[in-house]
Design an enzyme around this catalytic site. Structure first.
Site, short mmCIF file in Angstrom:
data_model
loop_
_atom_site.label_atom_id
_atom_site.label_comp_id
_atom_site.label_asym_id
_atom_site.label_seq_id
_atom_site.Cartn_x
_atom_site.Cartn_y
_atom_site.Cartn_z
N ARG A 56 -1.87 6.60 15.00
CA ARG A 56 -1.63 6.39 13.57
C ARG A 56 -0.96 5.05 13.29
O ARG A 56 -0.95 4.59 12.16
CB ARG A 56 -0.77 7.54 13.03
N ARG A 79 -0.72 16.17 -0.28
CA ARG A 79 -0.79 15.78 1.13
C ARG A 79 -1.69 16.74 1.88
O ARG A 79 -1.48 17.95 1.85
CB ARG A 79 0.60 15.76 1.75
N GLU A 111 5.14 -1.03 -1.42
CA GLU A 111 4.89 0.37 -1.74
C GLU A 111 5.74 0.85 -2.90
O GLU A 111 5.32 1.72 -3.68
CB GLU A 111 5.13 1.24 -0.52
N GLU A 115 3.73 2.67 -5.72
CA GLU A 115 3.92 4.11 -5.83
C GLU A 115 4.90 4.53 -6.91
O GLU A 115 4.84 5.67 -7.37
CB GLU A 115 4.37 4.69 -4.48
N GLU A 138 2.59 7.45 15.94
CA GLU A 138 3.25 6.80 14.80
C GLU A 138 4.75 6.58 15.03
O GLU A 138 5.46 7.48 15.47
CB GLU A 138 3.07 7.63 13.54
N GLU A 161 -7.64 4.23 -3.40
CA GLU A 161 -7.14 5.03 -2.28
C GLU A 161 -6.97 6.49 -2.68
O GLU A 161 -6.45 7.29 -1.91
CB GLU A 161 -5.81 4.47 -1.77
#
Length: 209
Positions: A56, A79, A111, A115, A138, A161
């Site tokens: 990731r 999610r 971000e 966001e 990750e 996205e």
């Protein structure tokens, strides 16, 4: 079980032998299979082990904090990892993947705009950690960032996205109570909120100078 002669001995990458690495799937992320051996705490080497791993990459997350109003900015979005849970919508702090050539600080600033529609001033690093190193590569860098919470509102995200992100502004105390109540199920968010609870007074003094 024998007791190791040196309890303080630290193994490193040199104590692992990678026999093979095979790509099982390549899409938005990648799944690979490792076959490897490693040194044992009691001496010698393990038998060959096979493990699948989800590649990731490196990510960064930030809890936006307003030291003047003593408020935090929390985001909410669907999610896929929670798709089978009671609610797939998760309360989180802002976060994103670190692309090649970027640094973590740049990512969380970007971000925060994408966001939550907010600009970030000072940043404080909290920690770096592996969220699930048993099967995922990750690494996540966690920050707390200085913001003006009065500018945070509405719904944000990048259409291309598929993002649909709702912004919540609340007192630090309320956010911490939500953590106690189990409303946060995201590791980086839990870590950042706990860290802020321990360090908010220092941040108020340093960031309000």
């Amino acid at each position: 079980m024998q007791q190791s002669d040196n309890q303080d001995e630290q193994f490193t990458r040199q104590d692992v032998e990678i026999i093979s690495k095979e790509t099982l799937f390549q899409g938005f992320f990648r799944m690979v299979k490792y076959r490897f051996k490693h040194r044992l705490f009691e001496g010698g080497w393990s038998e060959p082990i096979e493990r699948e791993m989800f590649e990731r990459g490196h990510a960064a997350a930030m809890l936006p904090y307003d030291p003047i109003r003593d408020q935090v900015v929390i985001i909410e979005q669907i999610r896929v990892g929670a798709m089978e849970h009671q609610s797939p919508w998760q309360l989180e702090i802002v976060a994103g993947m670190i692309d090649q050539g970027e640094v973590a600080e740049d990512v969380v600033r970007r971000e925060a705009v994408e966001e939550a529609g907010i600009e970030v001033g000072l940043l404080e690093k909290v920690t770096s950690y592996y969220p699930s190193s048993g099967g995922c590569s990750e690494m996540l860098d966690v920050f707390v960032g200085q913001v003006d919470a009065s500018t945070a509102y509405g719904v944000h995200g990048l259409d291309y996205e598929g993002e649909d992100i709702r912004v919540h502004v609340m007192s630090r105390q309320q956010a911490y109570q939500w953590f106690i109540d189990g409303k946060f199920e995201n590791g980086a968010s839990i870590i950042a909120l706990q860290w802020l609870e321990l360090n908010h007074q220092r941040l108020k003094e340093e960031w309000n100078k």
